[in-house]
Design an enzyme around this catalytic site. Sequence first.
Site, mmCIF file in Angstrom:
data_model
loop_
_atom_site.group_PDB
_atom_site.id
_atom_site.type_symbol
_atom_site.label_atom_id
_atom_site.label_comp_id
_atom_site.label_asym_id
_atom_site.label_seq_id
_atom_site.Cartn_x
_atom_site.Cartn_y
_atom_site.Cartn_z
ATOM 1 N N ASN A 1 0.965 -1.304 0.002
ATOM 2 C CA ASN A 1 0.216 0.154 0.110
ATOM 3 C C ASN A 1 0.760 1.202 -0.005
ATOM 4 O OD1 ASN A 1 -2.584 1.521 0.211
ATOM 5 N ND2 ASN A 1 -1.963 2.032 2.269
ATOM 6 N N HIS B 1 0.826 5.225 1.338
ATOM 7 C CA HIS B 1 0.167 6.151 2.179
ATOM 8 C C HIS B 1 0.938 7.532 2.162
ATOM 9 C CE1 HIS B 1 -1.904 7.322 5.553
ATOM 10 N NE2 HIS B 1 -0.952 7.784 6.168
ATOM 11 N N SER C 1 4.703 6.796 2.160
ATOM 12 C CA SER C 1 5.576 5.738 2.453
ATOM 13 C C SER C 1 4.746 4.373 1.714
ATOM 14 C CB SER C 1 5.377 5.166 3.826
ATOM 15 O OG SER C 1 5.799 6.372 4.696
ATOM 16 N N ASP D 1 -2.026 0.837 7.771
ATOM 17 C CA ASP D 1 -1.043 1.873 7.352
ATOM 18 C C ASP D 1 0.075 1.808 8.466
ATOM 19 O OD1 ASP D 1 -3.283 4.760 7.275
ATOM 20 O OD2 ASP D 1 -2.701 3.212 5.870
HETATM 21 C C1 GRF Z 1 -2.642 9.326 -3.228
HETATM 22 O O1 GRF Z 1 -2.391 10.347 -3.085
HETATM 23 C C2 GRF Z 1 -2.132 8.143 -2.300
HETATM 24 O O2 GRF Z 1 -1.236 8.835 -1.538
HETATM 25 C C3 GRF Z 1 -3.604 7.944 -1.516
HETATM 26 O O3 GRF Z 1 -4.696 8.371 -2.515
HETATM 27 C C4 GRF Z 1 -4.143 9.031 -3.393
HETATM 28 C C5 GRF Z 1 -4.423 8.411 -4.670
HETATM 29 O O4 GRF Z 1 -4.107 8.936 -5.915
HETATM 30 N N1 GRF Z 1 -3.691 6.656 -0.894
HETATM 31 P P1 GRF Z 1 -4.222 8.048 -7.228
HETATM 32 O O5 GRF Z 1 -5.709 7.418 -7.192
HETATM 33 O O6 GRF Z 1 -3.458 6.987 -7.396
HETATM 34 O O7 GRF Z 1 -4.174 9.024 -8.281
#
Ligand code: GRF
Length: 205
Positions: A110, A112, A139, A148
């Site tokens: 994932n 974050h 991260s 997370d």
């Molecule tokens: C990203 O900023 C990520 O950090 C968070 O949600 C956002 C998703 O963006 N989990 P995308 O859908 O990959 O454009």
Amino acid sequence: KNIVILISGAGSNMAAIAEAAQRQDWASQFGARIGAVISNRPDAPGLQWAWQHGIATAVVDHRTFDSREAFDAALADAVDAHQPTLVVLAGFMRVLTAPFVARFAGRMLNIHPSLLPAFPGLHTHQRAIEAGCRFAGASVHWVTEALDGGPIVDQVVVPIFDDDTAPSLAARVQTQEHVLYPRAISRVLPALTVPAWAEAKDEAA
Ligand code: GRF
């Protein structure tokens, strides 16, 4: 060896990963390819991007299930249908149940938008600004039952400017996410993918 990417929205991280896989020829390097992009939202714009780039897509709409467990079970089956070596959560905005996490333990990542372990959860950029942090970042971590909270694979750092707002900081972080995620995946793939010749040897043995 298939990489299955789960999205909920724009899918910009998914697109960055798919482009890196093509540009860096992960097929030859690791015997790995993007097997499918799956979303819990039928209207996720990332699905269109994937479809236009010849990547298989699927939707498991969480609104059509009467429990979190039932949704997660259907999602797990949709993911497994692509024999994933690696499951990548990229802007996937659902909290996954323990059985789902257990099913893909050790092969699910994932991203974050904070420097974990700081700021797990939501509104990370606003919280970093309000805390007076000088740096923010993103991260990539292995997914465990702790939201997370799994072992960190890699991170990127960006400065926080005095006039930053959550949106301006989010934009700066997201640009770096698109560098981080492909780098993190290419770091873990070798340990997850058995080279074709090794597979052949095993079969011969
Ligand atoms: C990203 O900023 C990520 O950090 C968070 O949600 C956002 C998703 O963006 N989990 P995308 O859908 O990959 O454009």
